[in-house]
Design a protein around this motif. Structure first.
Motif, short mmCIF file in Angstrom:
data_model
loop_
_atom_site.label_atom_id
_atom_site.label_comp_id
_atom_site.label_asym_id
_atom_site.label_seq_id
_atom_site.Cartn_x
_atom_site.Cartn_y
_atom_site.Cartn_z
N HIS A 31 0.84 -1.19 0.00
CA HIS A 31 0.00 0.00 0.00
C HIS A 31 0.88 1.25 0.00
N ILE A 32 0.45 2.26 -0.76
CA ILE A 32 1.11 3.56 -0.78
C ILE A 32 0.03 4.63 -0.75
N VAL A 33 0.18 5.58 0.16
CA VAL A 33 -0.76 6.70 0.24
C VAL A 33 0.05 7.99 0.20
N VAL A 34 -0.40 8.95 -0.61
CA VAL A 34 0.20 10.29 -0.67
C VAL A 34 -0.85 11.26 -0.16
N THR A 35 -0.49 12.06 0.85
CA THR A 35 -1.44 12.98 1.47
C THR A 35 -1.34 14.37 0.85
N PRO A 36 -2.40 15.17 0.99
CA PRO A 36 -2.32 16.56 0.53
C PRO A 36 -1.27 17.37 1.30
N SER A 37 -0.85 16.89 2.47
CA SER A 37 0.16 17.59 3.27
C SER A 37 1.58 17.15 2.91
N ASP A 38 1.75 16.56 1.72
CA ASP A 38 3.06 16.17 1.18
C ASP A 38 3.77 15.07 1.96
N PHE A 39 3.01 14.15 2.52
CA PHE A 39 3.60 12.96 3.14
C PHE A 39 3.30 11.76 2.26
N VAL A 40 4.24 10.84 2.24
CA VAL A 40 4.06 9.56 1.56
C VAL A 40 4.13 8.51 2.66
N ILE A 41 3.15 7.62 2.70
CA ILE A 41 3.15 6.55 3.69
C ILE A 41 3.12 5.24 2.93
N THR A 42 4.04 4.35 3.29
CA THR A 42 4.13 3.05 2.63
C THR A 42 3.92 1.94 3.65
N ALA A 43 3.31 0.86 3.20
CA ALA A 43 3.05 -0.29 4.06
C ALA A 43 3.49 -1.56 3.33
N SER A 44 4.08 -2.48 4.07
CA SER A 44 4.55 -3.71 3.44
C SER A 44 3.84 -4.92 4.03
N ARG A 45 3.99 -6.03 3.34
CA ARG A 45 3.30 -7.28 3.68
C ARG A 45 3.62 -7.78 5.09
N ASP A 46 4.78 -7.38 5.63
CA ASP A 46 5.18 -7.84 6.97
C ASP A 46 4.66 -6.95 8.10
N GLY A 47 3.72 -6.03 7.79
CA GLY A 47 3.11 -5.19 8.82
C GLY A 47 3.87 -3.91 9.14
N GLN A 48 4.89 -3.61 8.36
CA GLN A 48 5.70 -2.41 8.60
C GLN A 48 5.06 -1.20 7.92
N LYS A 63 9.71 8.20 9.85
CA LYS A 63 9.47 7.30 10.98
C LYS A 63 9.01 5.93 10.50
N HIS A 64 9.29 4.94 11.32
CA HIS A 64 8.94 3.55 11.03
C HIS A 64 8.12 2.98 12.19
N PHE A 65 7.06 2.24 11.86
CA PHE A 65 6.24 1.55 12.86
C PHE A 65 6.15 0.07 12.49
N LYS A 66 6.21 -0.80 13.46
CA LYS A 66 5.78 -2.18 13.30
C LYS A 66 4.29 -2.13 13.64
N ALA A 67 3.49 -1.79 12.65
CA ALA A 67 2.09 -1.44 12.87
C ALA A 67 1.19 -2.64 13.12
N HIS A 68 1.41 -3.72 12.38
CA HIS A 68 0.52 -4.87 12.48
C HIS A 68 1.35 -6.16 12.50
N LEU A 69 0.73 -7.22 13.00
CA LEU A 69 1.38 -8.53 13.06
C LEU A 69 1.10 -9.38 11.83
N ALA A 70 0.30 -8.87 10.94
CA ALA A 70 -0.08 -9.58 9.72
C ALA A 70 -0.14 -8.56 8.57
N PRO A 71 -0.33 -9.02 7.34
CA PRO A 71 -0.38 -8.08 6.21
C PRO A 71 -1.52 -7.07 6.33
N PHE A 72 -1.30 -5.90 5.75
CA PHE A 72 -2.33 -4.85 5.69
C PHE A 72 -3.44 -5.31 4.76
#
Length: 120
Positions: A31-48, A63-72
């Motif tokens: 997943h990739i999201v680009v916000t109107p506030s000029d941020f890009v957020i990326t998510a990977s299959r390992d929950g990062q 910044k980096h988060f271990k956001a989830h324990l499974a895929p997004f």
């Protein structure tokens, strides 16, 4: 004594013009999201989850988060770009404040969400 150990440790660090730290994901980016506030957020299959700032001549890792324990299963930014929602097959729904790069809410669901969207 402490300085001698520090010098020894620093002397053993790899050094090369080509040596650099990698901020890339270690698994497939799903997943990739680009916000109107000029941020890009990326998510990977390992929950990062990774936050990046768009610059005039490139992009800067924030910044980096271990956001989830499974895929997004879904990721979406609010219309103003201030909030980010993520859903995962770990039955978690998380909300992040994009401007402060912090998780502000975590909801444990009784089901596995398929998508994540903002309704306004």
């Amino acid at each position: 004594r402490r300085h001698a150990i520090a010098r020894l440790a620093l002397g053993r660090l790899p050094s090369s013009e080509m040596y650099e730290k990698s901020y890339m994901h270690r698994d497939w980016v799903t997943h990739i999201v680009v916000t109107p506030s000029d941020f890009v957020i990326t998510a990977s299959r390992d929950g990062q989850l990774k936050f990046w700032k768009k610059l005039q001549t490139g992009i800067e890792f924030i910044k980096h988060f271990k956001a989830h324990l499974a895929p997004f299963s879904g990721m979406a930014a609010s219309p103003d770009g201030g909030l980010l929602g993520t859903a995962s097959s770990d039955k978690g729904l998380k909300v992040f404040d994009v401007l402060s790069f912090d998780m502000i809410n975590w909801i444990k669901l009784d089901f596995t969400p398929g998508v994540c969207e903002w309704v306004s």
